[in-house]
Design a protein around this motif. Structure first.
Motif, short mmCIF file in Angstrom:
data_model
loop_
_atom_site.label_atom_id
_atom_site.label_comp_id
_atom_site.label_asym_id
_atom_site.label_seq_id
_atom_site.Cartn_x
_atom_site.Cartn_y
_atom_site.Cartn_z
N GLN A 1 -8.30 12.36 -8.42
CA GLN A 1 -8.09 10.75 -8.26
C GLN A 1 -7.05 10.17 -7.91
O GLN A 1 -6.70 9.22 -7.17
CB GLN A 1 -8.37 10.27 -10.00
CG GLN A 1 -9.97 10.27 -10.25
CD GLN A 1 -10.03 10.37 -11.74
OE1 GLN A 1 -9.16 10.22 -12.65
NE2 GLN A 1 -11.16 10.35 -12.43
N GLY A 2 -5.62 10.82 -8.13
CA GLY A 2 -4.48 10.52 -7.52
C GLY A 2 -4.42 10.73 -6.26
O GLY A 2 -3.86 9.83 -5.52
N ARG A 3 -5.13 11.73 -5.58
CA ARG A 3 -4.98 11.98 -4.33
C ARG A 3 -5.95 10.92 -3.46
O ARG A 3 -5.39 10.46 -2.45
CB ARG A 3 -5.72 13.57 -3.95
CG ARG A 3 -5.44 13.87 -2.49
CD ARG A 3 -6.03 15.23 -2.46
NE ARG A 3 -5.68 16.18 -3.31
CZ ARG A 3 -6.17 17.24 -3.95
NH1 ARG A 3 -7.20 17.45 -3.28
NH2 ARG A 3 -5.38 18.35 -4.55
N SER A 4 -6.89 10.47 -4.16
CA SER A 4 -7.84 9.38 -3.67
C SER A 4 -6.99 8.11 -3.51
O SER A 4 -6.96 7.37 -2.32
CB SER A 4 -9.05 9.28 -4.43
OG SER A 4 -9.72 8.20 -3.89
N THR B 1 0.88 -1.35 0.00
CA THR B 1 -0.04 0.11 0.11
C THR B 1 0.68 1.47 -0.07
O THR B 1 0.33 2.29 -0.49
CB THR B 1 -0.83 -0.09 1.23
OG1 THR B 1 -0.28 -0.33 2.41
CG2 THR B 1 -2.04 -1.09 0.96
N LEU B 2 2.02 1.03 0.79
CA LEU B 2 2.84 2.47 0.67
C LEU B 2 3.49 2.80 -0.79
O LEU B 2 3.70 3.87 -1.32
CB LEU B 2 3.99 2.13 1.52
CG LEU B 2 3.85 2.43 3.09
CD1 LEU B 2 4.89 2.13 3.77
CD2 LEU B 2 3.50 3.86 3.20
N GLY B 3 3.62 1.43 -1.70
CA GLY B 3 4.27 1.58 -2.97
C GLY B 3 3.02 2.40 -3.78
O GLY B 3 3.41 3.27 -4.39
N ALA B 4 1.78 1.97 -3.58
CA ALA B 4 0.67 2.39 -4.25
C ALA B 4 0.60 3.89 -4.06
O ALA B 4 0.09 4.70 -4.78
CB ALA B 4 -0.56 1.58 -3.93
N HIS C 1 -11.48 0.95 2.18
CA HIS C 1 -10.18 0.18 2.12
C HIS C 1 -9.35 -0.06 3.12
O HIS C 1 -8.85 -1.14 3.04
CB HIS C 1 -9.24 1.05 1.01
CG HIS C 1 -8.04 0.30 0.51
ND1 HIS C 1 -8.38 -0.69 -0.48
CD2 HIS C 1 -6.76 0.48 0.49
CE1 HIS C 1 -7.25 -1.36 -0.93
NE2 HIS C 1 -6.24 -0.63 -0.33
N VAL C 2 -9.15 0.85 4.32
CA VAL C 2 -8.46 0.40 5.40
C VAL C 2 -9.13 -0.68 6.02
O VAL C 2 -8.49 -1.60 6.59
CB VAL C 2 -8.62 1.61 6.32
CG1 VAL C 2 -7.64 1.24 7.51
CG2 VAL C 2 -7.70 2.69 5.78
N VAL C 3 -10.51 -0.64 6.33
CA VAL C 3 -10.98 -1.72 6.80
C VAL C 3 -10.87 -3.10 6.26
O VAL C 3 -10.34 -4.11 6.76
CB VAL C 3 -12.71 -1.51 6.76
CG1 VAL C 3 -13.55 -2.86 7.39
CG2 VAL C 3 -12.97 -0.45 7.61
N MET C 4 -11.07 -3.21 4.86
CA MET C 4 -10.69 -4.38 3.98
C MET C 4 -9.25 -4.86 4.22
O MET C 4 -8.83 -5.91 4.71
CB MET C 4 -10.96 -4.26 2.53
CG MET C 4 -10.89 -5.37 1.64
SD MET C 4 -9.15 -5.59 1.32
CE MET C 4 -9.00 -4.17 -0.10
N SER D 1 -4.26 4.17 -0.30
CA SER D 1 -3.10 3.23 0.02
C SER D 1 -2.32 3.67 1.01
O SER D 1 -1.85 2.62 1.93
CB SER D 1 -2.15 3.21 -1.42
OG SER D 1 -2.78 2.98 -2.51
N LEU D 2 -2.07 4.83 1.58
CA LEU D 2 -1.29 5.33 2.70
C LEU D 2 -2.02 5.07 4.12
O LEU D 2 -1.35 4.39 4.73
CB LEU D 2 -0.96 6.83 2.63
CG LEU D 2 0.10 7.53 3.56
CD1 LEU D 2 1.29 6.92 3.43
CD2 LEU D 2 0.02 8.86 3.33
N SER D 3 -3.16 5.20 4.02
CA SER D 3 -3.89 4.91 5.37
C SER D 3 -4.16 3.41 5.42
O SER D 3 -4.00 3.03 6.66
CB SER D 3 -5.46 5.58 5.28
OG SER D 3 -5.99 5.22 4.05
N ALA D 4 -4.23 2.58 4.41
CA ALA D 4 -4.42 1.13 4.65
C ALA D 4 -3.01 0.60 5.03
O ALA D 4 -2.95 -0.34 5.62
CB ALA D 4 -4.70 0.47 3.01
#
Length: 419
Positions: free
Chosen positions: A366-369, A62-65, A241-244, A374-377
């Protein structure tokens, strides 16, 4: 067609071809994602010798994404989706090679670098769903987006199911344990790279930008921007996404502990891998298989209503994790519902974000989303390892439920501006 705005008939034809190409690319790209989801935590725990560090594998993905989402979106805005997607594929190819090398040398930091690069490639896969909306008619935006999301089902389910055959192939060619399926991933990523270079023409984002300029010049009006709705959509996508991701990331480790603690003879690594592979395959199937249904519902019922439907499904998943998480069947049901809830929230949330943003702001948001998602996940996955170690699987389910409540509670703030 590459230098002037498309006619209505050309737009329809290009959109159909674009959705087909993106769908095929997602099939191929999903194989690497599915394999990494299944093996990352197990490889991290094995090489590091510490189960508490297993969450760093999903965190690295997720950090890479997150790191590449905004740069890839900006690149797409300048030169089109095709080049951004191919760059993502190149990241994934390098990442797969690094993971295999790290497993061979048993170097934990190098393993995380390789998984991070695969995550960077996944940023391109995430961008594909937005690429499906570039030329989509407003009344079919949810449907077209969901078709591309759905196509990931094939690769995403195949990735975990290839663990067994991959181990056989890997042993035959002398690869490190639990890395054989990455051979299939490497071939699939190469095919996706060629597909985007050859077939994603004309570029959908560049064509959409020309159409928007042409329409504004003719009508003298621009698409209204609804920043409050866009902010809620970003939060709902990231929270879901974080929950999942947090629950899914810890499931392989939890299942491994269950198998070894069940009594009787110790299970073989192949048996544990098979149980993990089947469970994750069911989860990934839940993530993508019904996405067209959620896309159609988002077009008919409204985007916000389907986001909330996703929260209801996530709540059901967490309930199964809390109350039946000590049984293999309970974990499987929880993971299926977890995937379905993610699918509903992601498909509807992405459509809501796209149409709540003016054309000149869409790609940036979209990129920010994707980056925030990914960062929060990634943070959630790291914390999930700590929660699992101290409060077990049920405690993880309770902790994740807080985000579901927050997404539902904040929905009225977006309702007045939502469609």
């Amino acid at each position: 067609m590459t230098t002037v705005a498309l006619t209505a008939a050309q737009q329809t034809a290009v959109q159909r071809r674009t959705v087909l190409v993106l769908s095929l690319g997602q099939v191929l790209g999903g194989i690497a994602f599915g394999a990494t989801v299944s093996l990352g935590a197990l490889l991290a725990a094995d090489i590091s010798g510490n189960d508490a560090l297993s969450g760093l594998a999903t965190a690295s993905v997720t950090l890479g994404a997150a790191a590449c989402a905004i740069p890839l979106a900006r690149l797409a805005a300048r030169v089109g989706r095709r080049r951004a997607l191919t760059l993502g594929n190149l990241f994934a190819l390098v990442g797969i090679a690094v993971v295999i090398l790290a497993a061979s040398l048993r170097v934990f930091p190098l393993l995380l670098v390789g998984i991070l690069l695969i995550g960077a490639g996944n940023a391109g896969n995430l961008q594909s769903r937005f690429a499906a909306t570039d030329l989509a008619a407003p009344q079919h935006r949810g449907r077209d987006l969901s078709i591309v999301v759905w196509s990931t089902t094939i690769g995403g389910v195949a990735g975990p199911l290839l663990l067994g055959p991959g181990e056989i192939v890997g042993q035959a060619v002398g690869m490190p344990p639990q890395t054989g399926s990455y051979l299939f991933s490497f071939v699939a990523q190469c095919a996706a790279l060629v597909l985007y270079i050859v077939a994603l023409r004309p570029d959908p984002l560049l064509a959409a930008q020309r159409l928007a300029k042409s329409s504004a010049a003719v009508t003298g009006t621009a698409v209204a921007d609804r920043p409050r709705v866009a902010r809620y959509a970003i939060f709902a996508i990231a929270g879901s996404h974080v929950v999942m991701a947090s629950v899914m990331a810890m499931t392989p480790v939890h299942l491994s502990h269950m198998a070894h603690g069940a009594g009787g003879m110790a299970p073989s690594p192949a048996d544990v891998s098979a149980l993990v592979g089947i469970t994750i395959a069911l989860h990934v199937g839940g993530m993508y298989a019904l996405s067209p249904v959620f896309g159609v519902l988002a077009d008919r019922w409204g985007r916000l209503q389907v986001v909330l439907l996703g929260q209801a499904l996530l709540a059901g998943a967490l309930a199964f994790a809390v109350f039946t998480g000590t049984e293999a069947w309970g974990v499987m049901v929880a993971l299926i519902l977890l995937g379905l809830g993610w699918s509903a929230a992601t498909v509807a949330g992405a459509a809501l974000l796209t149409e709540a943003s003016a054309p000149e702001l869409r790609t940036r948001r979209q990129g920010r989303s994707d980056s925030l998602m990914s960062l929060s996940a990634a943070a959630g996955s790291v914390l999930a390892g700590v929660v699992l170690a101290n409060f077990q699987y049920a405690g993880l389910g309770v902790a994740a439920f807080v985000l579901v409540i927050a997404i539902v509670a904040l929905a009225p703030l977006a309702r007045s501006g939502a469609r």
